[in-house]
Design a protein around this motif. Structure first.
Motif, PDB file in Angstrom:
ATOM      1  N   LYS A  58     -57.140  40.937 -41.845  1.00  0.00           N
ATOM      2  CA  LYS A  58     -56.718  41.377 -40.502  1.00  0.00           C
ATOM      3  C   LYS A  58     -57.910  41.392 -39.540  1.00  0.00           C
ATOM      4  CE  LYS A  58     -54.299  43.342 -37.280  1.00  0.00           C
ATOM      5  NZ  LYS A  58     -53.327  42.516 -36.554  1.00  0.00           N
ATOM      6  N   GLY A  62     -51.799  45.939 -32.145  1.00  0.00           N
ATOM      7  CA  GLY A  62     -52.985  46.570 -31.539  1.00  0.00           C
ATOM      8  C   GLY A  62     -54.208  46.622 -32.438  1.00  0.00           C
ATOM      9  N   LEU A  63     -54.335  45.597 -33.277  1.00  0.00           N
ATOM     10  CA  LEU A  63     -55.513  45.441 -34.137  1.00  0.00           C
ATOM     11  C   LEU A  63     -55.825  46.656 -35.022  1.00  0.00           C
ATOM     12  CD1 LEU A  63     -58.011  43.630 -31.691  1.00  0.00           C
ATOM     13  CD2 LEU A  63     -56.464  42.588 -33.358  1.00  0.00           C
ATOM     14  N   ASN A 108     -60.946  35.496 -33.442  1.00  0.00           N
ATOM     15  CA  ASN A 108     -59.651  35.629 -32.764  1.00  0.00           C
ATOM     16  C   ASN A 108     -59.883  35.779 -31.263  1.00  0.00           C
ATOM     17  OD1 ASN A 108     -57.101  36.271 -31.898  1.00  0.00           O
ATOM     18  ND2 ASN A 108     -56.847  38.065 -33.220  1.00  0.00           N
ATOM     19  N   ASN A 139     -52.527  42.158 -27.349  1.00  0.00           N
ATOM     20  CA  ASN A 139     -51.941  43.495 -27.465  1.00  0.00           C
ATOM     21  C   ASN A 139     -52.888  44.657 -27.212  1.00  0.00           C
ATOM     22  OD1 ASN A 139     -49.587  42.172 -28.193  1.00  0.00           O
ATOM     23  ND2 ASN A 139     -50.136  42.167 -30.367  1.00  0.00           N
ATOM     24  N   ASN A 183     -52.012  31.730 -31.772  1.00  0.00           N
ATOM     25  CA  ASN A 183     -51.602  33.127 -31.858  1.00  0.00           C
ATOM     26  C   ASN A 183     -50.243  33.277 -31.166  1.00  0.00           C
ATOM     27  OD1 ASN A 183     -51.631  35.974 -32.111  1.00  0.00           O
ATOM     28  ND2 ASN A 183     -53.844  36.014 -31.883  1.00  0.00           N
TER      29      ASN A 183
HETATM   30  C1  SIN Z   1     -52.254  42.710 -33.196  1.00  0.00           C
HETATM   31  O1  SIN Z   1     -52.963  43.333 -34.010  1.00  0.00           O
HETATM   32  O2  SIN Z   1     -51.865  43.226 -32.148  1.00  0.00           O
HETATM   33  C2  SIN Z   1     -51.830  41.316 -33.507  1.00  0.00           C
HETATM   34  C3  SIN Z   1     -52.969  40.441 -33.766  1.00  0.00           C
HETATM   35  C4  SIN Z   1     -53.146  39.380 -32.760  1.00  0.00           C
HETATM   36  O3  SIN Z   1     -52.225  39.089 -31.996  1.00  0.00           O
HETATM   37  O4  SIN Z   1     -54.220  38.804 -32.726  1.00  0.00           O
END
Ligand code: SIN
Length: 310
Positions: free
Chosen positions: A44, A71-72, A124, A129, A190
């Motif tokens: 992640k 939201g990571l 990334n 988000n 993404n």
């Molecule tokens: C997220 O954690 O919000 C999703 C990951 C991403 O869109 O890069």
């Protein structure tokens, strides 16, 4: 029949692995991916500090595809570095997705990862988000500035996870950057950010996350992501950059479509949410059966061959 691939001199036994999505956060998640037929373990997206993520519910599956504003959430880079020796026992590539909240944060994480056994980094550039944080993949000047600094950390090869682009001129501009910095792979793409899906039973957004808006994934994203892969394939044809297709891979046929568009490999997230980690074996088996039926022995024989006009 078994298909293998390689990215930046790292070999993959298979063509499909997990996208850095909602199910690769904890050590348990990552070990479960290690025990599956995923060709790699993709962690992640990592930030410097641990993050709890956005308000729940932060993802939903609907009849048109998935939506998330996670939201990571992640354990912070130090926790993942500690996990690496255990994750290496699965004898498949370990990829660290990195999404520092500033240039300096990205430098801190890149620097710390250099002395680990992580095989690849996926930077990334495209998480939609995080409240108040622009997606750097849409800002070419900032992307250049970031890459100029991150290129100094050169022990572990890194690629870019990109946002979806809806204008070919943007693909051309990003492809120029990929060439300039000799980026060995791009993950394309993404989620399509800031989408809204309304639940007809409640008249409200199906997720809370960031103001009810989130990144669109799964089947709804596939045509856009396939188009992006096809355009990047053309733009990068004469380079060594490889393309990982992401968006709506739910069957062997979907993976085949991405190869036709020019991808070398694929990643999945949405299908993992409803099927679990058995999806890696099922999709790759379906892909192999399809290739056998069509009597195609190498992906290079069909890669990028989608264009009716050529
Ligand atoms: C997220 O954690 O919000 C999703 C990951 C991403 O869109 O890069």
């Amino acid at each position: 029949m078994n298909f293998s691939s390689s990215l930046a001199n790292t070999s993959f036994n298979g063509l499909l692995f997990n996208a850095s999505g909602p199910l690769c956060i904890t050590q348990e998640d990552l070990e479960s991916i290690g025990n599956s037929k995923s060709a790699a373990i993709n962690i992640k997206s990592i930030t410097v500090e641990p993050r709890a993520g956005n308000q729940e519910p932060f993802w939903a599956l609907t009849h048109i595809g998935g939506i998330n504003s996670v939201g990571l959430p992640n354990l912070g880079y130090k926790a993942y570095i500690q996990m690496v020796p255990k994750l290496k026992t699965f004898t498949k590539p370990i990829i660290a997705s990195v999404s520092g909240l500033s240039i300096e944060d990205n430098e801190t994480i890149f620097k710390a990862l250099q002395d680990t056994e992580i095989d690849l980094i996926e930077l990334n550039t495209a998480c939609p988000n995080i409240e108040g944080k622009a997606m750097i993949g849409y800002d070419f000047e900032q992307t250049r500035a970031l890459l100029t600094r991150l290129k100094l950390f050169n022990k572990i090869p890194f690629g870019l996870k990109l946002p979806p682009y809806l204008d070919p001129i943007l693909i051309q501009e990003m492809a120029e950057i990929v060439k300039e910095f000799e980026i060995p792979f791009i993950s394309c793409c993404n989620t399509a950010g800031n989408a809204l899906i309304i639940d007809p039973l409640t008249d409200r957004s199906v997720i809370k996350g960031k103001d009810g808006l989130g990144g669109l994934s799964g089947a709804a994203l596939k045509p856009i992501a396939l188009g992006n892969v096809a355009m990047f394939y053309r733009a990068l044809k004469d380079t060594n950059t490889k393309i990982i297709g992401i968006g709506g891979i739910e069957s062997g046929r979907d993976l085949y479509d991405y190869i036709l568009a020019g991808a070398d490999m694929g990643q999945v997230a949405t299908v993992m949410m409803h099927e679990g980690n058995g999806c890696f074996e099922r999709i790759q088996t379906e892909f192999c059966i399809l290739m056998k039926e069509k009597n195609i022995r190498k992906i290079e024989d069909i890669q990028g061959s989608w264009d009716l006009s050529i």
